[in-house]
Design a protein around this motif. Structure first.
Motif, PDB file in Angstrom:
ATOM      1  N   PRO A   1       0.787  -1.210   0.058  1.00 46.21           N
ATOM      2  CA  PRO A   1       0.147  -0.003  -0.195  1.00 46.21           C
ATOM      3  C   PRO A   1       0.853   1.164   0.031  1.00 46.21           C
ATOM      4  O   PRO A   1       0.638   2.344  -0.908  1.00 46.21           O
ATOM      5  CB  PRO A   1      -0.823  -0.077   1.410  1.00 46.21           C
ATOM      6  CG  PRO A   1      -1.046  -1.663   1.370  1.00 46.21           C
ATOM      7  CD  PRO A   1       0.509  -1.888   0.958  1.00 46.21           C
ATOM      8  N   LEU A   2       2.063   1.157   0.821  1.00 46.15           N
ATOM      9  CA  LEU A   2       2.694   2.616   0.875  1.00 46.15           C
ATOM     10  C   LEU A   2       3.464   3.076  -0.743  1.00 46.15           C
ATOM     11  O   LEU A   2       3.407   4.091  -0.807  1.00 46.15           O
ATOM     12  CB  LEU A   2       4.003   2.231   1.874  1.00 46.15           C
ATOM     13  CG  LEU A   2       4.861   3.776   2.171  1.00 46.15           C
ATOM     14  CD1 LEU A   2       3.997   4.756   2.687  1.00 46.15           C
ATOM     15  CD2 LEU A   2       5.968   3.143   3.030  1.00 46.15           C
ATOM     16  N   LEU A   3       3.889   1.743  -1.191  1.00 49.74           N
ATOM     17  CA  LEU A   3       4.405   2.209  -2.512  1.00 49.74           C
ATOM     18  C   LEU A   3       3.349   2.392  -3.736  1.00 49.74           C
ATOM     19  O   LEU A   3       3.650   3.182  -4.555  1.00 49.74           O
ATOM     20  CB  LEU A   3       5.219   0.871  -2.871  1.00 49.74           C
ATOM     21  CG  LEU A   3       6.363   0.434  -2.065  1.00 49.74           C
ATOM     22  CD1 LEU A   3       7.129  -0.600  -2.963  1.00 49.74           C
ATOM     23  CD2 LEU A   3       7.325   1.440  -1.957  1.00 49.74           C
ATOM     24  N   GLN A   4       2.325   1.877  -3.598  1.00 43.44           N
ATOM     25  CA  GLN A   4       1.088   2.264  -4.323  1.00 43.44           C
ATOM     26  C   GLN A   4       0.544   3.867  -4.349  1.00 43.44           C
ATOM     27  O   GLN A   4       0.368   4.689  -5.030  1.00 43.44           O
ATOM     28  CB  GLN A   4      -0.262   1.531  -4.048  1.00 43.44           C
ATOM     29  CG  GLN A   4      -0.057   0.227  -4.690  1.00 43.44           C
ATOM     30  CD  GLN A   4      -1.456  -0.902  -4.515  1.00 43.44           C
ATOM     31  OE1 GLN A   4      -2.251  -0.518  -3.471  1.00 43.44           O
ATOM     32  NE2 GLN A   4      -1.582  -1.828  -5.425  1.00 43.44           N
ATOM     33  N   ALA A   5       0.645   4.191  -2.922  1.00 39.33           N
ATOM     34  CA  ALA A   5       0.339   5.519  -2.643  1.00 39.33           C
ATOM     35  C   ALA A   5       1.656   6.569  -2.729  1.00 39.33           C
ATOM     36  O   ALA A   5       1.147   7.741  -3.181  1.00 39.33           O
ATOM     37  CB  ALA A   5       0.099   5.851  -1.029  1.00 39.33           C
ATOM     38  N   HIS A   6       2.828   5.982  -2.658  1.00 43.60           N
ATOM     39  CA  HIS A   6       3.879   6.973  -2.926  1.00 43.60           C
ATOM     40  C   HIS A   6       4.957   6.219  -3.836  1.00 43.60           C
ATOM     41  O   HIS A   6       5.960   5.662  -3.347  1.00 43.60           O
ATOM     42  CB  HIS A   6       4.748   7.578  -1.665  1.00 43.60           C
ATOM     43  CG  HIS A   6       3.658   7.977  -0.549  1.00 43.60           C
ATOM     44  ND1 HIS A   6       3.369   9.290  -0.755  1.00 43.60           N
ATOM     45  CD2 HIS A   6       2.781   7.470   0.203  1.00 43.60           C
ATOM     46  CE1 HIS A   6       2.665   9.611   0.021  1.00 43.60           C
ATOM     47  NE2 HIS A   6       2.307   8.690   0.913  1.00 43.60           N
ATOM     48  N   PRO A   7       4.825   6.086  -5.239  1.00 41.73           N
ATOM     49  CA  PRO A   7       5.574   5.053  -5.903  1.00 41.73           C
ATOM     50  C   PRO A   7       7.172   5.450  -6.026  1.00 41.73           C
ATOM     51  O   PRO A   7       8.010   5.200  -6.254  1.00 41.73           O
ATOM     52  CB  PRO A   7       4.831   5.368  -7.183  1.00 41.73           C
ATOM     53  CG  PRO A   7       4.035   6.011  -7.139  1.00 41.73           C
ATOM     54  CD  PRO A   7       3.454   6.427  -5.971  1.00 41.73           C
ATOM     55  N   HIS A   8       7.219   6.971  -5.676  1.00 40.93           N
ATOM     56  CA  HIS A   8       8.781   7.480  -5.856  1.00 40.93           C
ATOM     57  C   HIS A   8       9.441   6.926  -4.688  1.00 40.93           C
ATOM     58  O   HIS A   8      10.780   6.966  -4.801  1.00 40.93           O
ATOM     59  CB  HIS A   8       8.626   9.127  -5.708  1.00 40.93           C
ATOM     60  CG  HIS A   8       8.008   9.472  -4.256  1.00 40.93           C
ATOM     61  ND1 HIS A   8       6.981   9.476  -3.804  1.00 40.93           N
ATOM     62  CD2 HIS A   8       8.858   9.969  -3.239  1.00 40.93           C
ATOM     63  CE1 HIS A   8       6.965  10.047  -2.549  1.00 40.93           C
ATOM     64  NE2 HIS A   8       8.038  10.364  -2.369  1.00 40.93           N
ATOM     65  N   LEU A   9       8.815   6.377  -3.843  1.00 40.64           N
ATOM     66  CA  LEU A   9       9.917   5.625  -2.611  1.00 40.64           C
ATOM     67  C   LEU A   9      10.677   4.351  -3.304  1.00 40.64           C
ATOM     68  O   LEU A   9      11.380   4.314  -2.567  1.00 40.64           O
ATOM     69  CB  LEU A   9       8.750   5.215  -1.470  1.00 40.64           C
ATOM     70  CG  LEU A   9       8.307   6.316  -0.687  1.00 40.64           C
ATOM     71  CD1 LEU A   9       7.273   5.904   0.283  1.00 40.64           C
ATOM     72  CD2 LEU A   9       9.134   7.405  -0.190  1.00 40.64           C
ATOM     73  N   LYS A  10      10.038   3.838  -4.358  1.00 45.40           N
ATOM     74  CA  LYS A  10      10.959   2.637  -5.050  1.00 45.40           C
ATOM     75  C   LYS A  10      12.215   2.710  -5.168  1.00 45.40           C
ATOM     76  O   LYS A  10      13.069   1.988  -5.168  1.00 45.40           O
ATOM     77  CB  LYS A  10      10.071   1.963  -5.851  1.00 45.40           C
ATOM     78  CG  LYS A  10       8.621   1.670  -5.598  1.00 45.40           C
ATOM     79  CD  LYS A  10       8.046   0.678  -6.941  1.00 45.40           C
ATOM     80  CE  LYS A  10       7.267   1.579  -7.553  1.00 45.40           C
ATOM     81  NZ  LYS A  10       6.363   1.266  -8.630  1.00 45.40           N
ATOM     82  N   GLN A  11      12.429   4.309  -5.612  1.00 48.88           N
ATOM     83  CA  GLN A  11      13.863   4.646  -5.931  1.00 48.88           C
ATOM     84  C   GLN A  11      14.807   4.300  -4.622  1.00 48.88           C
ATOM     85  O   GLN A  11      15.942   4.426  -5.162  1.00 48.88           O
ATOM     86  CB  GLN A  11      13.764   5.795  -6.486  1.00 48.88           C
ATOM     87  CG  GLN A  11      13.543   6.979  -5.484  1.00 48.88           C
ATOM     88  CD  GLN A  11      13.774   8.477  -6.012  1.00 48.88           C
ATOM     89  OE1 GLN A  11      14.712   9.009  -6.345  1.00 48.88           O
ATOM     90  NE2 GLN A  11      12.631   9.184  -5.740  1.00 48.88           N
ATOM     91  N   PHE A  12      14.380   4.446  -3.398  1.00 50.34           N
ATOM     92  CA  PHE A  12      15.201   4.128  -2.402  1.00 50.34           C
ATOM     93  C   PHE A  12      15.595   2.840  -2.128  1.00 50.34           C
ATOM     94  O   PHE A  12      16.379   2.420  -1.013  1.00 50.34           O
ATOM     95  CB  PHE A  12      14.771   4.943  -1.219  1.00 50.34           C
ATOM     96  CG  PHE A  12      14.294   6.460  -1.437  1.00 50.34           C
ATOM     97  CD1 PHE A  12      15.483   7.314  -1.861  1.00 50.34           C
ATOM     98  CD2 PHE A  12      12.989   6.784  -1.432  1.00 50.34           C
ATOM     99  CE1 PHE A  12      15.140   8.648  -2.111  1.00 50.34           C
ATOM    100  CE2 PHE A  12      12.805   8.210  -1.551  1.00 50.34           C
ATOM    101  CZ  PHE A  12      13.997   9.052  -1.962  1.00 50.34           C
TER     102      PHE A  12
END
Length: 343
Positions: free
Chosen positions: A59-70
Motif C-alpha cells: 500500500p505505501l508504494l502504491q500511494a507513494h511510488p517514488h519511494l521505490k527509488q530508495f
C-alpha cells in the motif's frame, strides 16, 4: 532530494560476536535459496540491480511510488556496511579449517591438481556458510533501518498511520532483498578465499611437482609411518589418490554451496574436475617401472652379445624406446603415452 546519512551499527564489533539475537521482524529460519551461484555478479555493486525485489502491491508504494527509488540504495548501503567484516571473518575461519582437513586427507596423494580442486570445493562451501550465518540477520536489520529512515525523510510530515505503513513496508522489502545482499557478500568472500587457499597450499603443490620432475611419486614418509602404525585399516590413508567415495564428499561441497541453488550439470562442471587420462596411478606407475627394468636387462644382453655390431640399428631403436618410457613415466600425461605407443 538530499539523503540522510544513516549511522553504522559498528558491523565489525557485531560480527566479532556473531550477534544473532532473535527479533520478531526476522524470518524464523533460512529462506529457500533464490539465486544460483552464477546469477550474482560481484564485479561492481550494480550487479545486484537486476535482482532487486519490489512488491508493487504494498500500500505505501502504491500511494507513494517514488519511494521505490530508495530500495536499491538501502540494499547497497547494507552490503557496504557489512561486507568487509563478514568477508574477513568468514575467510579466516574457512581457510584454517580447509587447510588442515585437505592436508590430512591428501597427505599421501601425489596429484596436486586433485588437491587444489578439493581445496577449492571445500573452502568455497565453508566460506559461503560462514558468511551467511554471520551476516543474514544483520543485513536484514540494516536494510530495514535504511528504508525506514529514508522513507520517513522523503514523506516529511508523516502521520502516525504513515509511520506504521513505513515500518511494515521496510520490513517486507528487507526480507525480500536480504538473500540478495547476503549472496553478494558470500560470493565476494568466496572469490577472495580461492586464491588465499592456493597460497596456503603452495608448498604442498610444489613438493609434488618437484617429485614428478625427478621421475618419482611424492610420498611423505612420516605421514605414511603414522598411518601404518596408528590408524585403523578402515580409515587408513593409502599411497596414491584418495578413493572415489572420499572424493564424493568434496564433489558435494562443489554442487551445494550454502545460500545458493544447487548447481546444475553445466555450472557444476566448472567446479568438479572432469576425469582425465593421466598416468599417475599406482598400477600404471608400476607397469612403467617393470617395462623399464625389463628393457634395460634386454639392452645389456644385446650389448654383451658378439653380434652387437650387426645389431646397431636395433640398439638405437631400443635406446629410443627406453627414452620414451622414461619420459612417459616422468610426465604421466596422454601425449607421452601416445609417443610411447608409436615407438
Amino acid at each position: 532530494m538530499s539523503q540522510i546519512a544513516i549511522p553504522s551499527p559498528t558491523p565489525a564489533a557485531v560480527v566479532a560476536s556473531i550477534n544473532t539475537t532473535p527479533t520478531s521482524n526476522l524470518p524464523a529460519g533460512p529462506p529457500e535459496p533464490r539465486f544460483s551461484f552464477m546469477d550474482i555478479n560481484t564485479a561492481t555493486m550494480t550487479g545486484i540491480n537486476p535482482h532487486i525485489s519490489i512488491n508493487n502491491q504494498l500500500p505505501l508504494l502504491q500511494a507513494h511510488p517514488h519511494l521505490k527509488q530508495f530500495v536499491r540504495q538501502a540494499v547497497e548501503r547494507a552490503i557496504t556496511e557489512w561486507i568487509h567484516p563478514v568477508v574477513d571473518r568468514a575467510i579466516k575461519i574457512a581457510l584454517t579449517t580447509c587447510e588442515q582437513i585437505v592436508k590430512k586427507d591428501f597427505a599421501l596423494d601425489s596429484d596436486e591438481s586433485r588437491i587444489r580442486a578439493a581445496a577449492h570445493h571445500m573452502v568455497r562451501n565453508l566460506t559461503a556458510g560462514m558468511a551467511m550465518i554471520t551476516c543474514r540477520d544483520q543485513v536484514n536489520l540494516s536494510i530495514s533501518a535504511n528504508l525506514k529512515t529514508t522513507f520517513m525523510s522523503a514523506l516529511m510530515s508523516a502521520s502516525h498511520q504513515h509511520k506504521d505503513m513505513v515500518e511494515q513496508t521496510a520490513t517486507h522489502i528487507a526480507q525480500d532483498n536480504m538473500e540478495l545482499a547476503c549472496a553478494f557478500i558470500q560470493k565476494t568472500a568466496i572469490e577472495k578465499a580461492i586464491p588465499e587457499i592456493d597460497k596456503r597450499l603452495l608448498t604442498d603443490f610444489e613438493l609434488r611437482k618437484h617429485a614428478r620432475t625427478e621421475g618419482r611419486r611424492y610420498c611423505d614418509p612420516q605421514v605414511l609411518t603414522y598411518q601404518a602404525e596408528r590408524m585403523p585399516e578402515q580409515i587408513r590413508l593409502k599411497v596414491g589418490g584418495v578413493s572415489p567415495h572420499q572424493m564424493v564428499v568434496y564433489e558435494e561441497f562443489a554442487r551445494n554451496i550454502p545460500g545458493f541453488l544447487p548447481l546444475n550439470e553445466r555450472d557444476a562442471a566448472m567446479f568438479i574436475p572432469k576425469p582425465v587420462n593421466t598416468y599417475g596411478t599406482d598400477e600404471i606407475g608400476s607397469m612403467y617401472d617393470k617395462l623399464i627394468n625389463e628393457l634395460e636387462l634386454y639392452l645389456q644382453s644385446v650389448l654383451g652379445s658378439q653380434g652387437v655390431m650387426s645389431s646397431n640399428i636395433l640398439v638405437g631403436n631400443l635406446h629410443s624406446f627406453h627414452e620414451a618410457l622414461l619420459v612417459a613415466r616422468r610426465s604421466r600425461d596422454v601425449m607421452s603415452a601416445a609417443t610411447l605407443l608409436q615407438k
